[in-house]
Every structure is written in structure tokens, then in C-alpha cells.
Design an enzyme around this catalytic site. Structure first.
Site, PDB file in Angstrom:
ATOM      1  CB  VAL A 152      -0.944   0.029   1.224  1.00 34.39           C
ATOM      2  CG1 VAL A 152      -1.975  -1.074   1.124  1.00 34.39           C
ATOM      3  CG2 VAL A 152      -0.152  -0.090   2.527  1.00 34.39           C
ATOM      4  CE  LYS A 203       6.353  -5.064   0.530  1.00 35.03           C
ATOM      5  NZ  LYS A 203       5.541  -3.846   0.341  1.00 35.03           N
ATOM      6  CB  CYS A 257       8.815  -0.493   1.268  1.00 31.06           C
ATOM      7  SG  CYS A 257       7.400  -1.034   2.246  1.00 31.06           S
ATOM      8  NE  ARG A 321       8.041   3.328   9.116  1.00 27.94           N
ATOM      9  CZ  ARG A 321       7.216   2.344   8.754  1.00 27.94           C
ATOM     10  NH1 ARG A 321       7.347   1.147   9.290  1.00 27.94           N
ATOM     11  NH2 ARG A 321       6.284   2.556   7.852  1.00 27.94           N
TER      12      ARG A 321
END
Length: 431
Positions: A152, A203, A257, A321
Site C-alpha cells: 500500500v 513483494k 520498503c 523511517r
């Protein structure tokens, strides 16, 4: 299946809990942070995400969502905890291991256990399954273990949790189907069923693709800086080709990510993952590149006042982050030559280790404003206010987001277009 226990109430776990509760599941969210638990049980949250406060409040008031410091028995368990990297860039799966160990006493035969945390390939097979095997379960027969990675975009999480396709990879085919059933009640997008290791790699490659593309754009920006070309114009024109989609250069890559996931692949296949590693190196070099340009832009001032705008890794969120902006701010603060002011309307003082300033405080008598995040507030900067308050109205837009251009006393430099800076330096030499 009526009850879900979600371990981790952060940027992914909390919205996930809220969405499942809204869909009718009884959801208990577990977190080690007492403040998070206490606030959630009051219907309040501490993270910034569009629409989330309202959904959480409604879910808590309906009795479908509550928080606890300890897990409870449930039909399904979802692990949504961080997976940072060690200093050597190898994956730190300690939180995943701890979460799995924590739920072992509450798991019964037939339960579904899903890891949503981003994990290296074979983590379900080689790390998670053995934890339950050691506890006396046959992970292939007694439980349904699966990986369903989150995919997302912050700022659109509540929308994309429902509308995006979900990849569900099981330790066994039966586990994949059983885990997929958990999401079918919530997700309107496709549910793509596969084995766990394929889901893990899928992913990681989603984010690695973007990291590599951004690295190409950042390398282009550096090349154009040497050649005296506007990289932004180059990208605009190149992207008119129907099969070209260059990303935009920037101050680096952040977030949990893009700045982390490629290392999970490098760790497992370091010899083969050469392009992935090189892309990480290029993107990691951008904070130093930005700082070097700040030094160039203020080289003629003995004690320059620099206002640094934006601390998050992307616009209109509060997530710092792995943000390259944080690294840039720290490097500029370390330089005793600079008077530094830091401003971000989305970040709270307790999130960072340095003081934050208001817009007025930051720009007052500033010699340079550096844009490090593409917040809407920065896209709509008041040129008049900048001109009135700054000692020397110079903007360095590392996100190419302000839409400001040089003229009328205002000087604007962009991460991919430093031609004006080169001309200034050439003029100074000629004088």
C-alpha cells in the site's frame, strides 16, 4: 472465522486492524507500546493517515476493535511488525520471530497464521515454520501458515488495503487458500494465490524495481549536473516514448520498503544481485550529494542560515523511517558553519532528535531554503513571504515539487537542474 489477532499496531498493522473490524471481524490489536494500546482503546491514534482516525473511532465504538498488550486466542493471527536491517544491511527478523513466539501459546490446530511483514525469501519456510514445529505443531498439517505482504501507499492505505490485489503465499496450497479466505471478506481486488517463497520474492521485487528506477534517475541527475543539462526536461521528453517511464531524481530513497527490501535479496544472492546493490549505493549517496550542493550554494557566505523543509520520506505523511531528509539534516547540523532551522508541518518534536521550527521561524533571515519533502504545504509556498522574510531568497528544490522558477529576485535550483548554480560559480571566478 470470526476473530483476528493482529500483532503490531504501526503504519500497517493499525489500518489493517481497522479495515478488518469495519468488515465485521472481531479484532484485537496487540502492541508493546502502552501509549498506543491505551489511546486505541479510547478510539484515538498517534500516526497520520488519511481517513484512519474516523475508521478507528467507529470500529472501537462498535466494539469490533480493541487493543491489548498481550495476544489472545483467535481464528487467525496476522503479524505486522517491523523488519529493519542490521548495520551490515542483513535482515533483522527478530520482531517477526518474537511475534511468532508470542502467539504460540494462543494458537490451536486449524488456525491461520499470516505474516504481513516484509521478509527475506524462505522466511516462512526456514524461520516461522520451525517455531511452531518446536512448539509441537506440524506446520504443514496442523496450521495454515502464509505470507501476505502489504503493498500500500501511505496516504492511500485505507483505499489500497481494500482495492489492491493481494498476493497470498502459503507454506502449503491448503494454507494459501485458507489465508486467502481471510482477505476475501475485505478485499475487492484480486486475491493471487501462490507459494510462500514466491510471495516473498514478489513483494521484494515490487520495491526493488522502483529503487533501481530511482537510482537511474538519480544517476542521470548527477550526469546532467556535470554536463549542464536539465535532467527534469530530459525525463519529461524521454517519457513521451510509449515504453519509457523514468522516475524522478530526489534526495535519496526512504521508508521501510524501498530503502530496505532490496537488501533482503542481496543478502540471499550477493553475487547475482549486482544491479540491485549498485542501485542501493547510488540512492544512498544522494544525501551527501545534496549536502555538497548546499555547501556550493552558500559558499560565498561566512555563516549561512539554512532552512531545511521536510523530514518525511514522502509527502503529506508523518513517517520519517529511513528518510534521507533526516540524514541530510543531521549532516548539515554537524557542520559548524551553518545556522540550521528545520521545519516540517507533519512531524512532531518527539519524532526527531533536533528542534523543529515554524515556517516563519525557519525562513526569517534565511540564506537558503532546501525542500526535502513534497508536502502540499511546500507545493504552495508563498513567494511573497519568502521574498519578504529571507535574507537571500534562494530555494533548492530537491523534490522538484514547488513549481517555483527563478526571476524577480528569487533564485531556484533543482536537484536535476543546477545550471544556474554553475553559471553563478563561473561568474564569480570571472570577477
Amino acid at each position: 472465522m470470526q476473530k483476528i489477532c493482529i500483532i503490531g499496531l504501526g503504519y500497517i498493522g493499525l489500518p489493517t486492524a481497522a479495515v478488518f473490524a469495519r468488515a465485521g471481524y472481531e479484532v484485537v490489536g496487540v502492541d508493546v507500546n502502552e501509549q498506543v494500546v491505551e489511546l486505541l482503546n479510547k478510539g484515538e491514534i498517534i500516526i497520520e493517515e488519511t481517513g484512519l482516525p474516523e475508521v478507528v473511532k467507529e470500529a472501537v465504538e462498535s466494539g469490533k476493535l480493541r487493543a491489548s498488550l498481550k495476544p489472545e486466542a483467535a481464528d487467525a493471527f496476522i503479524i505486522a511488525v517491523p523488519t529493519p536491517v542490521h548495520e551490515d544491511h542483513t535482515a533483522n527478523v527478530d520482531y517477526v520471530v518474537s511475534a511468532a513466539q508470542t502467539i504460540v501459546p494462543f494458537v490451536k490446530k486449524g488456525d491461520v497464521v499470516i505474516v504481513e511483514s516484509t521478509i527475506p525469501p524462505r522466511t516462512i519456510d526456514d524461520v516461522v515454520a520451525p517455531i511452531f514445529r518446536e512448539a509441537g505443531f506440524d506446520p504443514e498439517q496442523d496450521l495454515h501458515l502464509a505470507h501476505c505482504p502489504e503493498r500500500v501507499l501511505p496516504g492511500r492505505i485505507l483505499i489500497e488495503l481494500v482495492e489492491n490485489a493481494r498476493i497470498v503465499g502459503g507454506l502449503t496450497p491448503a494454507a494459501a487458500e485458507k489465508a486467502a479466505d481471510v482477505y476475501r471478506r475485505v478485499v475487492t481486488g484480486d486475491i493471487l494465490v501462490t507459494e510462500a517463497v514466491t510471495a516473498e520474492m514478489s513483494k521484494l521485487m515490487e520495491n526493488t524495481f522502483r529503487d533501481v528506477n530511482i537510482a537511474l534517475a538519480n544517476e542521470l541527475a548527477k550526469i546532467c549536473g556535470v554536463l549542464g543539462v536539465d535532467a527534469h526536461k530530459v525525463i519529461e521528453l524521454a517519457n513521451r516514448h510509449p515504453r519509457v517511464n523514468l522516475h524522478q531524481p530526489g534526495p535519496g530513497v526512504g521508508g521501510h520498503c524501498l530503502a530496505v527490501d532490496p537488501y533482503f535479496i542481496v543478502e540471499k544472492a550477493p553475487v547475482q544481485a549486482q544491479m540491485i546493490q549498485m542501485s542501493r549505493d547510488i540512492n544512498n549517496s544522494m544525501p551527501d550529494y545534496v549536502v555538497d550542493q548546499i555547501i556550493r550554494m552558500t559558499g560565498d557566505i561566512e555563516r549561512p542560515s539554512v532552512a531545511l523543509f521536510g523530514l518525511t520520506y514522502k509527502g503529506n505523511i508523518d513517517d520519517v523511517r529511513e528518510s534521507p531528509a533526516i540524514e541530510i539534516v543531521e549532516k548539515v547540523i554537524e557542520n559548524p558553519r551553518f545556522d540550521v532551522r528545520v521545519h516540517d508541518p507533519h512531524v512532531r518534536n518527539e519524532q526527531v532528535s533536533f528542534p523543529l521550527a515554524s515556517f516563519d521561524q525557519a525562513v526569517e533571515e534565511a540564506d537558503l531554503v532546501v525542500i526535502l519533502a513534497d508536502h502540499n504545504e511546500f507545493k504552495a509556498l508563498d513567494t511573497h513571504a519568502l521574498m519578504q522574510k529571507m535574507a537571500r531568497p534562494v530555494i533548492f528544490d530537491t523534490k522538484n515539487c514547488t513549481g517555483l522558477t527563478s526571476g524577480g529576485g528569487l533564485t531556484v535550483h533543482k536537484i536535476g537542474d543546477l545550471r544556474g548554480l554553475a553559471r553563478n560559480e563561473a561568474n564569480a571566478v570571472n570577477k
